[in-house]
Design a protein around this motif. Sequence first.
Motif, PDB file in Angstrom:
ATOM      1  N   VAL A  48       0.842  -1.197   0.000  1.00  0.00           N
ATOM      2  CA  VAL A  48       0.000   0.000   0.000  1.00  0.00           C
ATOM      3  C   VAL A  48       0.880   1.252   0.000  1.00  0.00           C
ATOM      4  CG1 VAL A  48      -1.641   1.333   1.379  1.00  0.00           C
ATOM      5  CG2 VAL A  48      -1.994  -1.118   1.044  1.00  0.00           C
ATOM      6  N   ALA A  49       1.944   1.236   0.784  1.00  0.00           N
ATOM      7  CA  ALA A  49       2.839   2.393   0.839  1.00  0.00           C
ATOM      8  C   ALA A  49       3.514   2.627  -0.511  1.00  0.00           C
ATOM      9  CB  ALA A  49       3.894   2.186   1.926  1.00  0.00           C
ATOM     10  N   ALA A  50       3.893   1.548  -1.194  1.00  0.00           N
ATOM     11  CA  ALA A  50       4.532   1.694  -2.506  1.00  0.00           C
ATOM     12  C   ALA A  50       3.556   2.314  -3.507  1.00  0.00           C
ATOM     13  CB  ALA A  50       5.015   0.330  -3.011  1.00  0.00           C
ATOM     14  N   ILE A  51       2.300   1.913  -3.435  1.00  0.00           N
ATOM     15  CA  ILE A  51       1.286   2.494  -4.328  1.00  0.00           C
ATOM     16  C   ILE A  51       1.045   3.956  -3.959  1.00  0.00           C
ATOM     17  CG2 ILE A  51      -1.148   2.408  -4.963  1.00  0.00           C
ATOM     18  CD1 ILE A  51      -0.949  -0.682  -4.559  1.00  0.00           C
ATOM     19  N   ALA A  52       0.924   4.222  -2.670  1.00  0.00           N
ATOM     20  CA  ALA A  52       0.661   5.589  -2.214  1.00  0.00           C
ATOM     21  C   ALA A  52       1.810   6.530  -2.581  1.00  0.00           C
ATOM     22  CB  ALA A  52       0.428   5.610  -0.709  1.00  0.00           C
ATOM     23  N   ASP A  53       3.027   6.017  -2.581  1.00  0.00           N
ATOM     24  CA  ASP A  53       4.187   6.844  -2.920  1.00  0.00           C
ATOM     25  C   ASP A  53       4.116   7.372  -4.343  1.00  0.00           C
ATOM     26  OD1 ASP A  53       5.277   6.535  -0.435  1.00  0.00           O
ATOM     27  OD2 ASP A  53       6.750   5.009  -1.022  1.00  0.00           O
ATOM     28  N   THR A  54       3.451   6.666  -5.223  1.00  0.00           N
ATOM     29  CA  THR A  54       3.421   7.057  -6.635  1.00  0.00           C
ATOM     30  C   THR A  54       2.126   7.748  -7.053  1.00  0.00           C
ATOM     31  OG1 THR A  54       2.562   4.915  -7.318  1.00  0.00           O
ATOM     32  CG2 THR A  54       4.954   5.157  -7.261  1.00  0.00           C
ATOM     33  N   LEU A  55       1.143   7.830  -6.155  1.00  0.00           N
ATOM     34  CA  LEU A  55      -0.159   8.368  -6.543  1.00  0.00           C
ATOM     35  C   LEU A  55      -0.131   9.848  -6.943  1.00  0.00           C
ATOM     36  CD1 LEU A  55      -2.718   6.698  -4.121  1.00  0.00           C
ATOM     37  CD2 LEU A  55      -2.486   6.386  -6.576  1.00  0.00           C
ATOM     38  N   LEU A  56       0.453  10.694  -6.152  1.00  0.00           N
ATOM     39  CA  LEU A  56       0.378  12.136  -6.381  1.00  0.00           C
ATOM     40  C   LEU A  56       1.702  12.744  -6.843  1.00  0.00           C
ATOM     41  CD1 LEU A  56      -1.796  13.026  -3.278  1.00  0.00           C
ATOM     42  CD2 LEU A  56      -2.539  12.761  -5.634  1.00  0.00           C
ATOM     43  N   VAL A  57       2.620  11.895  -7.220  1.00  0.00           N
ATOM     44  CA  VAL A  57       3.922  12.394  -7.668  1.00  0.00           C
ATOM     45  C   VAL A  57       3.872  12.609  -9.179  1.00  0.00           C
ATOM     46  CG1 VAL A  57       6.391  11.875  -7.796  1.00  0.00           C
ATOM     47  CG2 VAL A  57       5.072  11.141  -5.805  1.00  0.00           C
ATOM     48  N   PRO A  58       4.182  13.830  -9.637  1.00  0.00           N
ATOM     49  CA  PRO A  58       4.199  14.090 -11.086  1.00  0.00           C
ATOM     50  C   PRO A  58       5.222  13.193 -11.786  1.00  0.00           C
ATOM     51  CG  PRO A  58       4.355  16.140  -9.831  1.00  0.00           C
ATOM     52  CD  PRO A  58       4.485  15.030  -8.865  1.00  0.00           C
ATOM     53  N   GLY A  59       4.965  12.921 -13.060  1.00  0.00           N
ATOM     54  CA  GLY A  59       5.819  12.044 -13.849  1.00  0.00           C
ATOM     55  C   GLY A  59       7.252  12.523 -13.953  1.00  0.00           C
ATOM     56  N   TRP A  60       7.460  13.857 -14.084  1.00  0.00           N
ATOM     57  CA  TRP A  60       8.828  14.346 -14.240  1.00  0.00           C
ATOM     58  C   TRP A  60       9.658  14.132 -12.974  1.00  0.00           C
ATOM     59  CZ3 TRP A  60      10.764  18.335 -11.277  1.00  0.00           C
ATOM     60  CH2 TRP A  60       9.820  19.103 -10.567  1.00  0.00           C
ATOM     61  N   ILE A  61       8.994  14.114 -11.774  1.00  0.00           N
ATOM     62  CA  ILE A  61       9.739  13.844 -10.539  1.00  0.00           C
ATOM     63  C   ILE A  61      10.089  12.356 -10.473  1.00  0.00           C
ATOM     64  CG2 ILE A  61       9.564  13.769  -8.015  1.00  0.00           C
ATOM     65  CD1 ILE A  61       7.987  16.345  -8.144  1.00  0.00           C
ATOM     66  N   GLU A  62       9.130  11.539 -10.873  1.00  0.00           N
ATOM     67  CA  GLU A  62       9.408  10.099 -10.884  1.00  0.00           C
ATOM     68  C   GLU A  62      10.547   9.778 -11.842  1.00  0.00           C
ATOM     69  OE1 GLU A  62       6.868   7.036 -10.486  1.00  0.00           O
ATOM     70  OE2 GLU A  62       5.341   8.099  -9.362  1.00  0.00           O
ATOM     71  N   ALA A  63      10.571  10.489 -12.993  1.00  0.00           N
ATOM     72  CA  ALA A  63      11.638  10.269 -13.969  1.00  0.00           C
ATOM     73  C   ALA A  63      12.986  10.633 -13.369  1.00  0.00           C
ATOM     74  CB  ALA A  63      11.371  11.080 -15.229  1.00  0.00           C
ATOM     75  N   ARG A  64      13.024  11.748 -12.633  1.00  0.00           N
ATOM     76  CA  ARG A  64      14.294  12.169 -12.012  1.00  0.00           C
ATOM     77  C   ARG A  64      14.733  11.185 -10.938  1.00  0.00           C
ATOM     78  NH1 ARG A  64      15.309  18.418 -11.483  1.00  0.00           N
ATOM     79  NH2 ARG A  64      17.293  17.825 -12.384  1.00  0.00           N
ATOM     80  N   LEU A  65      13.720  10.566 -10.288  1.00  0.00           N
ATOM     81  CA  LEU A  65      14.047   9.579  -9.259  1.00  0.00           C
ATOM     82  C   LEU A  65      14.345   8.211  -9.872  1.00  0.00           C
ATOM     83  CD1 LEU A  65      11.354  10.439  -6.562  1.00  0.00           C
ATOM     84  CD2 LEU A  65      13.796  10.955  -6.466  1.00  0.00           C
ATOM     85  N   GLY A  66      14.075   8.089 -11.158  1.00  0.00           N
ATOM     86  CA  GLY A  66      14.344   6.834 -11.849  1.00  0.00           C
ATOM     87  C   GLY A  66      13.290   5.784 -11.603  1.00  0.00           C
ATOM     88  N   ARG A  67      12.029   6.200 -11.274  1.00  0.00           N
ATOM     89  CA  ARG A  67      10.984   5.238 -10.980  1.00  0.00           C
ATOM     90  C   ARG A  67       9.899   5.175 -12.036  1.00  0.00           C
ATOM     91  NH1 ARG A  67       9.451   6.669  -4.842  1.00  0.00           N
ATOM     92  NH2 ARG A  67       8.238   8.224  -5.941  1.00  0.00           N
ATOM     93  N   GLY A  68       9.893   6.030 -13.007  1.00  0.00           N
ATOM     94  CA  GLY A  68       8.772   6.030 -13.932  1.00  0.00           C
ATOM     95  C   GLY A  68       9.172   6.448 -15.315  1.00  0.00           C
ATOM     96  N   ASP A  69       8.190   6.716 -16.166  1.00  0.00           N
ATOM     97  CA  ASP A  69       8.453   7.133 -17.525  1.00  0.00           C
ATOM     98  C   ASP A  69       8.858   8.606 -17.521  1.00  0.00           C
ATOM     99  OD1 ASP A  69       5.746   7.138 -16.652  1.00  0.00           O
ATOM    100  OD2 ASP A  69       5.222   8.084 -18.563  1.00  0.00           O
ATOM    101  N   GLU A  70       9.588   8.995 -18.508  1.00  0.00           N
ATOM    102  CA  GLU A  70      10.165  10.338 -18.560  1.00  0.00           C
ATOM    103  C   GLU A  70       9.185  11.322 -19.156  1.00  0.00           C
ATOM    104  OE1 GLU A  70      14.049  10.845 -19.006  1.00  0.00           O
ATOM    105  OE2 GLU A  70      14.616   8.869 -18.329  1.00  0.00           O
ATOM    106  N   ARG A  71       8.342  11.898 -18.311  1.00  0.00           N
ATOM    107  CA  ARG A  71       7.428  12.924 -18.786  1.00  0.00           C
ATOM    108  C   ARG A  71       7.832  14.246 -18.133  1.00  0.00           C
ATOM    109  NH1 ARG A  71       2.112   9.902 -16.987  1.00  0.00           N
ATOM    110  NH2 ARG A  71       3.049  10.598 -15.078  1.00  0.00           N
TER     111      ARG A  71
END
Length: 175
Positions: free
Chosen positions: A150-173
Motif C-alpha cells: 500500500v505504501a509503494a502504491i501511495a508513494d506514486t499516486l500524487l507524484v508528477p511524472g517528471w519527478i518520478e523520472a528524475r528519481l528513476g521510478r517512472g516514464d520520462e514525462r
Amino acid sequence: RRAGIVRDPDSDWQLVLPTLRQHEGLGARLFGSLDAGPPVVLRDAAALKLMSRLLPHVNAAGAKPADVQGAVSQLERGADLSRLAVMAANTAVPKRIVGKKGKVSHAGLPEVPLQVRLALEMALHEDDERRWLEGELDELTDRWREAEEVAAIADTLLVPGWIEARLGRGDERAP
C-alpha cells in the motif's frame, strides 16, 4: 476424572476415555454405567488438545510451592510433551473402582503424580502459547507486507511524472 493416560506400543501413550451407557426409561440422562461399551481412545494431537482442556480441571485444587517447583524442574531438565506423557502413563497409580462386573483397576489422570500432571499442563499450555505466537507472527508478517504494498502504491499516486523520472521510478514525462 475417569480419563486415563496409558502406555501404547504403537504411539508410546494414549488417552483413554470410558464411555457411559445411558439406562433406558425414567432418569436416562441422570445415570450411566461405567462398565459399558468400548472406551474412546485418542492419540497424538487430538489427545494433547483434550488433555490441555482436562488437566486444569484435574489440577484445580492447586499445589504446594514444592510441587510447582518440582514440575518446573522437570521442564528445565528438558522434559518435552511426549516424554511427560509417557512419564504420566508410567507413573499413574491405578485406583480400584467397583463396577457392576466387580473391581476394575483404572489409572485416571488424577492418579498421575501431581508434579507430573503440573509439568504436563505447563508444557501443554506453553506449546499452545508458542503456536499462538507463531500464528501471530505470521499474521504480523502478512500485515507488514500488505502495508509495504500500500505504501509503494501511495508513494506514486500524487507524484508528477517528471519527478518520478528524475528519481528513476517512472516514464520520462517532463512538464
